[in-house]
Design a protein around this motif. Structure first.
Motif, PDB file in Angstrom:
ATOM      1  N   ILE A 110       0.842  -1.197   0.000  1.00  0.00           N
ATOM      2  CA  ILE A 110       0.000   0.000   0.000  1.00  0.00           C
ATOM      3  C   ILE A 110       0.878   1.249   0.000  1.00  0.00           C
ATOM      4  CG2 ILE A 110      -1.707   1.316   1.304  1.00  0.00           C
ATOM      5  CD1 ILE A 110      -2.897  -1.162   0.031  1.00  0.00           C
ATOM      6  N   GLU A 111       1.967   1.227   0.789  1.00  0.00           N
ATOM      7  CA  GLU A 111       2.870   2.374   0.860  1.00  0.00           C
ATOM      8  C   GLU A 111       3.597   2.607  -0.459  1.00  0.00           C
ATOM      9  OE1 GLU A 111       5.401   1.914   4.266  1.00  0.00           O
ATOM     10  OE2 GLU A 111       3.702   1.968   5.649  1.00  0.00           O
ATOM     11  N   LEU A 112       3.809   1.541  -1.246  1.00  0.00           N
ATOM     12  CA  LEU A 112       4.433   1.713  -2.556  1.00  0.00           C
ATOM     13  C   LEU A 112       3.565   2.557  -3.478  1.00  0.00           C
ATOM     14  CD1 LEU A 112       5.798  -1.874  -3.308  1.00  0.00           C
ATOM     15  CD2 LEU A 112       7.146   0.164  -2.777  1.00  0.00           C
ATOM     16  N   GLY A 113       2.262   2.482  -3.290  1.00  0.00           N
ATOM     17  CA  GLY A 113       1.344   3.298  -4.073  1.00  0.00           C
ATOM     18  C   GLY A 113       0.717   2.594  -5.255  1.00  0.00           C
ATOM     19  N   SER A 114       1.352   1.540  -5.771  1.00  0.00           N
ATOM     20  CA  SER A 114       0.756   0.818  -6.898  1.00  0.00           C
ATOM     21  C   SER A 114       1.329  -0.590  -6.958  1.00  0.00           C
ATOM     22  CB  SER A 114       1.007   1.545  -8.218  1.00  0.00           C
ATOM     23  OG  SER A 114       2.391   1.569  -8.505  1.00  0.00           O
ATOM     24  N   ILE A 115       0.578  -1.466  -7.657  1.00  0.00           N
ATOM     25  CA  ILE A 115       1.018  -2.848  -7.854  1.00  0.00           C
ATOM     26  C   ILE A 115       0.360  -3.357  -9.120  1.00  0.00           C
ATOM     27  CG2 ILE A 115      -0.827  -3.799  -6.449  1.00  0.00           C
ATOM     28  CD1 ILE A 115       1.037  -6.062  -5.627  1.00  0.00           C
ATOM     29  N   GLN A 116       1.026  -4.282  -9.776  1.00  0.00           N
ATOM     30  CA  GLN A 116       0.452  -4.911 -10.955  1.00  0.00           C
ATOM     31  C   GLN A 116      -0.414  -6.079 -10.493  1.00  0.00           C
ATOM     32  OE1 GLN A 116       3.368  -6.302 -13.742  1.00  0.00           O
ATOM     33  NE2 GLN A 116       1.889  -6.523 -15.393  1.00  0.00           N
ATOM     34  N   CYS A 117      -1.636  -6.142 -10.995  1.00  0.00           N
ATOM     35  CA  CYS A 117      -2.567  -7.217 -10.626  1.00  0.00           C
ATOM     36  C   CYS A 117      -1.980  -8.550 -11.079  1.00  0.00           C
ATOM     37  CB  CYS A 117      -3.930  -6.994 -11.267  1.00  0.00           C
ATOM     38  SG  CYS A 117      -5.104  -8.343 -10.936  1.00  0.00           S
ATOM     39  N   PRO A 118      -1.853  -9.524 -10.170  1.00  0.00           N
ATOM     40  CA  PRO A 118      -1.293 -10.820 -10.550  1.00  0.00           C
ATOM     41  C   PRO A 118      -2.231 -11.631 -11.442  1.00  0.00           C
ATOM     42  CG  PRO A 118      -1.980 -10.853  -8.255  1.00  0.00           C
ATOM     43  CD  PRO A 118      -2.153  -9.447  -8.740  1.00  0.00           C
ATOM     44  N   ASN A 119      -3.496 -11.246 -11.508  1.00  0.00           N
ATOM     45  CA  ASN A 119      -4.468 -11.994 -12.305  1.00  0.00           C
ATOM     46  C   ASN A 119      -4.538 -11.519 -13.751  1.00  0.00           C
ATOM     47  OD1 ASN A 119      -5.492 -13.672 -10.119  1.00  0.00           O
ATOM     48  ND2 ASN A 119      -6.301 -11.764  -9.297  1.00  0.00           N
ATOM     49  N   CYS A 120      -4.547 -10.174 -13.949  1.00  0.00           N
ATOM     50  CA  CYS A 120      -4.742  -9.663 -15.306  1.00  0.00           C
ATOM     51  C   CYS A 120      -3.620  -8.743 -15.770  1.00  0.00           C
ATOM     52  CB  CYS A 120      -6.075  -8.933 -15.409  1.00  0.00           C
ATOM     53  SG  CYS A 120      -6.147  -7.383 -14.472  1.00  0.00           S
ATOM     54  N   GLY A 121      -2.727  -8.326 -14.869  1.00  0.00           N
ATOM     55  CA  GLY A 121      -1.609  -7.472 -15.240  1.00  0.00           C
ATOM     56  C   GLY A 121      -1.908  -5.984 -15.184  1.00  0.00           C
ATOM     57  N   GLU A 122      -3.120  -5.591 -14.882  1.00  0.00           N
ATOM     58  CA  GLU A 122      -3.517  -4.185 -14.776  1.00  0.00           C
ATOM     59  C   GLU A 122      -2.771  -3.529 -13.613  1.00  0.00           C
ATOM     60  OE1 GLU A 122      -5.820  -0.751 -15.710  1.00  0.00           O
ATOM     61  OE2 GLU A 122      -5.725  -2.643 -16.780  1.00  0.00           O
ATOM     62  N   MET A 123      -2.305  -2.279 -13.798  1.00  0.00           N
ATOM     63  CA  MET A 123      -1.661  -1.541 -12.709  1.00  0.00           C
ATOM     64  C   MET A 123      -2.751  -0.970 -11.808  1.00  0.00           C
ATOM     65  SD  MET A 123       1.568  -1.752 -12.606  1.00  0.00           S
ATOM     66  CE  MET A 123       2.076  -0.467 -11.516  1.00  0.00           C
ATOM     67  N   MET A 124      -2.639  -1.253 -10.528  1.00  0.00           N
ATOM     68  CA  MET A 124      -3.578  -0.718  -9.545  1.00  0.00           C
ATOM     69  C   MET A 124      -2.826   0.289  -8.684  1.00  0.00           C
ATOM     70  SD  MET A 124      -5.757  -4.083  -8.347  1.00  0.00           S
ATOM     71  CE  MET A 124      -4.399  -4.762  -7.424  1.00  0.00           C
TER      72      MET A 124
END
Length: 135
Positions: A110-124
């Motif tokens: 959460i502190e990083l601010g974003s992550i790539q969805c492991p299911n579809c690859g979308e940046m969250m």
């Protein structure tokens, strides 16, 4: 109809049938009815004891709640509990806006601010107000 009432009905039927108490069948039915009557009384005693036990457990629960309020304080809310650092990481469930699958992340992600969805690859992307995704 309670078990005792059913046994009384059964005994009434047996009397109405005018079974010979001296015959083998009559003796058998009389013993069965007697045993059923004793079992019905035992069941009523158990139900009464269970009710009393339930009342006692409720009273203990109420007393324990009072003790908990005295020890922990009545006005302590979840925000105060979250601010305490107990050394264990906190986890959050977030839903990907693209594939709508839920993933669990820790507070470091959460502190990083974003992550790539492991299911579809979308940046969250995450905001810092509650761990929800923005996209």
């Amino acid at each position: 109809m309670t078990s005792a009432e059913k046994v009384a009905y059964l005994k009434g039927l047996m009397e109405g049938m005018e079974l010979n108490q001296e015959s083998g069948e009559g003796k058998l039915f009389a013993i069965i009815a007697e045993i059923l009557g004793e079992m019905a009384e035992d069941i009523e005693d158990i139900e009464s004891d269970l009710y009393d036990l339930s009342e006692d457990v409720d009273a203990i629960s109420d007393d324990l709640s009072d003790v908990e309020d005295m020890v922990c304080g009545e006005n302590e809310d979840e925000d105060d509990l979250e601010d305490e650092d107990d050394g264990e990481p906190q986890f959050f469930e977030v839903t990907c806006p693209a594939c709508e699958k839920t993933i669990t992340v820790d507070e470091d992600v959460i502190e990083l601010g974003s992550i790539q969805c492991p299911n579809c690859g979308e940046m969250m992307e995450f905001d810092f107000d509650g761990g929800d995704e923005e996209n």
